[in-house]
Design an enzyme around this catalytic site. Structure first.
Site, PDB file in Angstrom:
ATOM      1  N   HIS A 193       0.875  -1.180   0.000  1.00 34.59           N
ATOM      2  CA  HIS A 193       0.000   0.000   0.000  1.00 34.59           C
ATOM      3  C   HIS A 193       0.905   1.221   0.000  1.00 34.59           C
ATOM      4  CE1 HIS A 193      -3.166   2.829   0.978  1.00 34.59           C
ATOM      5  NE2 HIS A 193      -2.560   3.153   2.087  1.00 34.59           N
ATOM      6  N   GLY A 229      -5.160   3.875  -1.970  1.00 32.14           N
ATOM      7  CA  GLY A 229      -4.493   5.066  -2.488  1.00 32.14           C
ATOM      8  C   GLY A 229      -5.039   5.567  -3.806  1.00 32.14           C
ATOM      9  N   GLU A 270      -7.660  -2.355  -2.550  1.00 32.04           N
ATOM     10  CA  GLU A 270      -8.070  -2.070  -1.169  1.00 32.04           C
ATOM     11  C   GLU A 270      -8.353  -0.580  -0.969  1.00 32.04           C
ATOM     12  OE1 GLU A 270      -5.984  -4.414   2.198  1.00 32.04           O
ATOM     13  OE2 GLU A 270      -5.008  -2.473   2.001  1.00 32.04           O
ATOM     14  N   PRO A 271      -9.327  -0.067  -1.693  1.00 33.74           N
ATOM     15  CA  PRO A 271      -9.570   1.375  -1.632  1.00 33.74           C
ATOM     16  C   PRO A 271     -10.368   1.793  -0.406  1.00 33.74           C
ATOM     17  CG  PRO A 271     -11.128   0.358  -3.132  1.00 33.74           C
ATOM     18  CD  PRO A 271     -10.250  -0.749  -2.624  1.00 33.74           C
ATOM     19  N   GLY A 272     -10.068   2.948   0.108  1.00 24.21           N
ATOM     20  CA  GLY A 272     -10.892   3.584   1.130  1.00 24.21           C
ATOM     21  C   GLY A 272     -11.544   4.810   0.497  1.00 24.21           C
ATOM     22  N   CYS A 341     -13.679  27.284  19.580  1.00 23.78           N
ATOM     23  CA  CYS A 341     -12.823  28.302  20.178  1.00 23.78           C
ATOM     24  C   CYS A 341     -11.382  27.992  19.822  1.00 23.78           C
ATOM     25  CB  CYS A 341     -13.018  28.344  21.687  1.00 23.78           C
ATOM     26  SG  CYS A 341     -14.646  28.949  22.090  1.00 23.78           S
TER      27      CYS A 341
HETATM   28  C1  LIG Z   1      -5.734   3.559   4.697  1.00 21.30           C
HETATM   29  C2  LIG Z   1      -5.470   2.281   4.022  1.00 21.30           C
HETATM   30  C3  LIG Z   1      -6.036   2.002   2.774  1.00 21.30           C
HETATM   31  C4  LIG Z   1      -6.918   2.966   2.034  1.00 21.30           C
HETATM   32  O1  LIG Z   1      -6.265   4.097   1.619  1.00 21.30           O
HETATM   33  P1  LIG Z   1      -7.050   5.113   0.662  1.00 21.30           P
HETATM   34  O2  LIG Z   1      -6.027   6.135   0.350  1.00 21.30           O
HETATM   35  O3  LIG Z   1      -8.190   5.659   1.423  1.00 21.30           O
HETATM   36  O4  LIG Z   1      -7.472   4.329  -0.532  1.00 21.30           O
HETATM   37  C5  LIG Z   1      -5.788   0.781   2.212  1.00 21.30           C
HETATM   38  N1  LIG Z   1      -5.017  -0.125   2.836  1.00 21.30           N
HETATM   39  C6  LIG Z   1      -4.459   0.101   4.035  1.00 21.30           C
HETATM   40  C7  LIG Z   1      -3.647  -0.946   4.681  1.00 21.30           C
HETATM   41  C8  LIG Z   1      -4.649   1.317   4.659  1.00 21.30           C
HETATM   42  O5  LIG Z   1      -4.085   1.547   5.843  1.00 21.30           O
END
Ligand SMILES: *Cc1c(COP(=O)(O)O)cnc(C)c1O
Length: 422
Positions: A193, A229, A270-272, A341
């Site tokens: 990653h 990523g 493995e996208p977030g 604040c």
């Molecule tokens: C945070 C993370 C992701 C996702 O990253 P994004 O930039 O949101 O796609 C994937 N794999 C691992 C292990 C992560 O820690």
């Protein structure tokens, strides 16, 4: 094929739902997530054998449930994320890889859950192999490899190279294989990653490093993961990534590894951010409009406790206005801030904390501001700073706005606290 994004500076609805109706129903501020957008991003990635959602981007169990129903699997980086995955119906007993725990350390609770539910593990430190081996000898693991180089300008987002704490250093693979042997552990997955974004030259270096690492581990490898990523555009001048090219690079890598081993190799992604960022909207009410020297401020009822990316990274979010009364308005340069604040509580800021102005249609107290592309690392980073109640989350599904997390109350705020007797 995806087109370039268009961001309007006024809106009346999100998905099929009227913002004014949702404000009536849920109050402000609130987050809304448009499920159609999430579904479209899942469809974009169908070429991959497995889409594994990195839930840390947005971990509400309703979102996890809907992604599971779309055939997406899930990644967990903590005990709490394993619990969320289980609550959302992912069943590691049925499919040992429906949930993968990816981390650089095991804490005691995560290790306990891994053992109890037989959760698959992606190890990011050699020590994790020994710790897993003592509890669950004979398991299969994936190894997250740090290929010795990273990507990205910010130390806070770089996920490879010697400055990164993530993954197993590429020259430590043999040591890890010896540790695995001692416990009868088999390395079946390889993971990187790095987050090359749209830099395909860099990505092909990552792919080359993956191939070399797989060769070193050998024929036990049956899955490779491209990690996350994948970027999304936050501004009109940013483009969508060429997903075909992205896939082809990884597919070619997988094919070479498979040919060399003489068996099939699965390709995971493995996208977030990619799956959820564009689906999310933070809706806040303008509570004060004031001139301060040359600056016109709109102060809203959401702050960096609700959305921290601007103060953390100088991140840019598209902003639109929802007017209570229709009509054409002149545009102004405005600064948008929250109620905390703390002088850094500004949504329109650049890296380094410099206040930036945004050209938006004129608005009054009682109109609404929508911070867009706010699905990823947004609610997930919300806090109770200033003892503010975290806001509700709403899922827009089939034209209906459904509450998936209620607004916190004073009771929630202090639920874990006690005043000891004297
Ligand atoms: C945070 C993370 C992701 C996702 O990253 P994004 O930039 O949101 O796609 C994937 N794999 C691992 C292990 C992560 O820690």
């Amino acid at each position: 094929m995806l087109t370039a994004p268009v961001f309007e500076t006024t809106r009346t609805s999100i998905g099929q739902c009227s913002v004014l109706d949702m404000v009536q129903q849920f109050g402000t501020p609130f987050y809304a997530y448009d499920l159609e957008t999430i579904r479209a991003r899942v469809n974009d990635l169908q070429a991959f054998d497995t889409i594994r959602y990195a839930q840390k981007a947005l971990s509400n169990i309703a979102i996890l449930d809907r992604l599971r129903r779309m055939g997406v699997q899930v990644d967990a980086v903590s005990a709490g994320e394993i619990e969320r995955a289980l609550r959302a119906g992912f069943d590691p007993a049925q499919d040992p890889h429906s949930v993968v725990y990816t981390a650089d350390v095991f804490d005691a609770e995560a290790l306990r859950l891994v053992q109890e539910h037989n959760i698959a593990v992606n190890v990011g430190s050699p020590d994790m192999i020994d710790q897993l081996g003592e509890l669950l000898p004979g398991s299969n693991v994936a190894m997250r490899i740090n290929p010795g180089f990273g990507h990205g300008h910010s130390q806070k987002t770089n996920t490879g190279g010697p400055q990164s704490k993530h993954g197993i250093w590429h020259t430590a693979i043999d040591d890890c294989l010896r540790r695995a042997d001692r416990h009868g552990i088999t390395v079946t997955g390889m993971h990187m990653h790095i987050g090359s974004g749209t830099d395909f030259e860099h990505l092909s270096q990552v792919c080359g490093a993956m191939e070399a690492a797989c060769e070193q581990v050998g024929r036990t490898v049956t899955t490779i993961s491209a990690g996350g990523g994948l970027p999304v555009p936050y501004q009109a001048d940013q483009e969508y990534i060429d997903l075909n090219q992205y896939y082809e690079l990884w597919h070619a890598t997988r094919k070479r590894v498979a040919d060399s081993f003489g068996h099939e190799v699965r390709l995971e992604i493995e996208p977030g951010r990619f799956l959820v960022a564009e689906a999310g909207y933070l809706v806040a009410e303008i509570r004060a409009v004031k001139e301060m020297g040359d600056n016109l401020f709109y102060l809203v009822d959401a702050g960096f406790n609700d959305l921290a990316r601007p103060i953390l990274y100088g991140a840019y979010h598209p902003i639109s206005i929802v007017h209570r009364q229709p009509g054409n308005r002149q545009e102004h340069d405005v600064v948008i801030g929250g109620p905390l604040c703390e002088s850094g509580d500004i949504f329109t800021q650049q890296e380094g904390g410099f206040v930036a102005k945004r050209r938006l249609p004129a608005a009054n107290v009682g109109d609404y501001v929508v911070l867009e592309v706010a699905g990823a690392y947004a609610y997930a980073m919300a806090s109770n700073y200033n003892s503010r109640y975290r806001c509700p989350e709403v899922l827009i599904e089939d034209g209906t706005a459904k509450l998936i997390r209620r607004r916190e109350t004073a009771a929630d705020l202090m639920a874990q606290e006690t005043i000891p007797s004297i």
